[in-house]
Design a protein around this motif. Sequence first.
Motif, short mmCIF file in Angstrom:
data_model
loop_
_atom_site.label_atom_id
_atom_site.label_comp_id
_atom_site.label_asym_id
_atom_site.label_seq_id
_atom_site.Cartn_x
_atom_site.Cartn_y
_atom_site.Cartn_z
N ASN A 67 34.88 51.46 21.79
CA ASN A 67 34.08 50.87 22.86
C ASN A 67 34.61 49.47 23.15
O ASN A 67 35.12 48.78 22.26
CB ASN A 67 32.61 50.80 22.45
N ILE A 68 34.50 49.06 24.38
CA ILE A 68 35.10 47.79 24.81
C ILE A 68 34.00 46.81 25.21
O ILE A 68 33.03 47.18 25.87
CB ILE A 68 36.09 48.03 25.97
N THR A 69 34.18 45.58 24.79
CA THR A 69 33.21 44.53 25.12
C THR A 69 33.81 43.45 26.02
O THR A 69 33.08 42.72 26.68
CB THR A 69 32.66 43.87 23.85
N SER A 70 35.16 43.31 26.01
CA SER A 70 35.77 42.27 26.84
C SER A 70 37.22 42.62 27.15
O SER A 70 37.87 43.37 26.42
CB SER A 70 35.72 40.90 26.14
N VAL A 71 37.70 42.06 28.27
CA VAL A 71 39.11 42.20 28.64
C VAL A 71 39.60 40.86 29.14
O VAL A 71 38.81 40.00 29.56
CB VAL A 71 39.31 43.27 29.74
N GLU A 72 40.90 40.66 29.08
CA GLU A 72 41.52 39.49 29.70
C GLU A 72 42.22 39.98 30.97
O GLU A 72 43.08 40.85 30.94
CB GLU A 72 42.53 38.85 28.76
N PHE A 73 41.80 39.40 32.10
CA PHE A 73 42.25 39.82 33.43
C PHE A 73 43.11 38.70 34.01
O PHE A 73 42.71 37.55 34.08
CB PHE A 73 41.00 40.08 34.30
N ASN A 74 44.34 39.07 34.42
CA ASN A 74 45.27 38.09 34.97
C ASN A 74 45.73 38.52 36.36
O ASN A 74 45.97 39.69 36.62
CB ASN A 74 46.50 37.97 34.06
N TRP A 75 45.81 37.55 37.29
CA TRP A 75 46.48 37.81 38.56
C TRP A 75 47.57 36.77 38.78
O TRP A 75 47.43 35.61 38.39
CB TRP A 75 45.52 37.89 39.75
N ASN A 76 48.66 37.23 39.40
CA ASN A 76 49.82 36.36 39.60
C ASN A 76 50.44 36.69 40.95
O ASN A 76 50.84 37.83 41.21
CB ASN A 76 50.84 36.58 38.48
N ASP A 77 50.49 35.70 41.82
CA ASP A 77 51.06 35.88 43.16
C ASP A 77 52.47 35.31 43.26
O ASP A 77 52.99 35.09 44.35
CB ASP A 77 50.17 35.22 44.21
N GLY A 78 53.07 35.08 42.11
CA GLY A 78 54.41 34.50 42.07
C GLY A 78 54.42 33.02 41.80
O GLY A 78 55.48 32.43 41.57
N ASP A 81 50.30 32.39 36.37
CA ASP A 81 49.26 33.27 35.86
C ASP A 81 47.87 32.66 36.05
O ASP A 81 47.70 31.44 36.06
CB ASP A 81 49.48 33.53 34.36
N HIS A 82 46.89 33.54 36.17
CA HIS A 82 45.48 33.15 36.24
C HIS A 82 44.73 34.08 35.28
O HIS A 82 44.16 35.08 35.70
CB HIS A 82 44.94 33.28 37.66
N LYS A 83 44.76 33.73 33.98
CA LYS A 83 44.16 34.58 32.96
C LYS A 83 42.73 34.13 32.67
O LYS A 83 42.47 32.94 32.48
CB LYS A 83 44.99 34.50 31.67
N GLU A 84 41.84 35.11 32.63
CA GLU A 84 40.44 34.83 32.31
C GLU A 84 39.87 35.96 31.46
O GLU A 84 40.10 37.14 31.74
CB GLU A 84 39.61 34.70 33.60
#
Length: 474
Positions: A67-78, A81-84
């Motif tokens: 079971n999962i309680t959290s993830v680290e989500f990153n977006w990068n437009d070049g 990184d934007h990790k949260e």
Amino acid sequence: MKKLYFLATAFYLTGFMNANSFNQKPITSKPAADNDIQVVSGKINKFLVAGSETAIRLTIKNVGTNNITSVEFNWNDGTGDHKEKITAYLNVGQQREITHPILTSYTDIASKNITLTITKVNDNADSNPADNNLTVTTSVVSQFLPKKVVFEEGTGTWCGWCPRGMVALDKVNEDYPNDQISIAVHNGDPMVLAAYNAGAAFAGYPGMNVDRELKGVDVSPNSIGNHVATRKLIAAPAKLSGEYSIINNQLTANVAAQFFIVNNNVNYRLAAVVVEDEVQGTASGYRQSNYYAGGGNGPMGGFENLPATVPANQMIYNHVGRALLGGYAGQTGSIPTSVTDEQIVNYTFSYTVPAAYNQEKLSTVLLLLDATDGTILNAVKLDKTALAVNNIKPNAANITLYPNPAKSDFNLKLAADGTYNVVIFDVSGKMVKNYGVVKSNSKTINLPINLTPGKYFVNISQDGNSITKDLLVK
């Protein structure tokens, strides 16, 4: 004897153990529970107004055994990184959408490719990172263009619940006359347009598609306006315009799309829908089945006071889709694959109007389609060019055209100085020259021709009033 007994017993036990060992499957250890997220899809607005902010969303699924309680989500437009870390509760097999807390915002008019990645699961590495990322694309628009919301309603005279769709379209046209366009797509009756039904693929009747993005929407007079209120705020990539004329049953639509994006890899197309209002018929196929008769299913715009089968002579059908110009999916090649800010793309549609249609009740709707997913990016109802006197003002009625026949130029003699719109059409109704706004001098306008010899129509308009003059070019 005791010795023999013990030997026999030992032999028996040894044989039993050996036999079981021989038939037993190899013992394997159970794998440790793992953290495994699968990225299903990503979302960002297709078009962002320069300087505005928008969120990025990601749909993820727990395909692991933990079971999962959290993830680290990153977006990068070049640019970085934007990790949260995001709290996200997902049981095994569960799917949900998450939103990145850092919004995107751009000021340059360009297209953006943004990579979305799940970089950690439950604060640990994902056991299968191969399915943890995807790329979404957006384009920045240089100005906000209000979007026309398009309703395509699946209906039929045989459908007893379909009066609800008619009432819903009447309601939204009353409440939002300038923000939406309604089209009734008939099926199984004399007004059917087979290609339209095939493209719309309604799952049931009445059915509703909104901008060909929201499919199978509930057709309700009470909620249809909500779609306009929200979707008219979506940015569009282009402003649509144009006009059409009908001469000798030949409909010609001269249209234009002015883009406010920069994108070298678009898959857009133009399409036009011919729509007819106040359609009536005397045949039995024009009778409307009505499950609201008697009021047992509640009020429905007056249909509760009509019989279970409404006679044809009491029915008037509006917004009827009559023809698809360019097909349901749009005209291939009508938009180039590369567009730039303020670029104007022109196109012309032609259609022979059947004699049974009432030309005075026809209108033409221009659509800009995204051929990649089939959605409608913007739409507009085209203006009809009057090739006859229409609400003539005293000044317009006194316009004289000379010389006629003309060769290289002609003059318009006016009753008063002012600014006028002047357009020339050929005998098929195709616009061959648009002078735009011209200003008179000493009550006269001189205009060059540069046209092949033949007969033409010169349309002069001012403040919504117009007059058309014949012109012979020699």
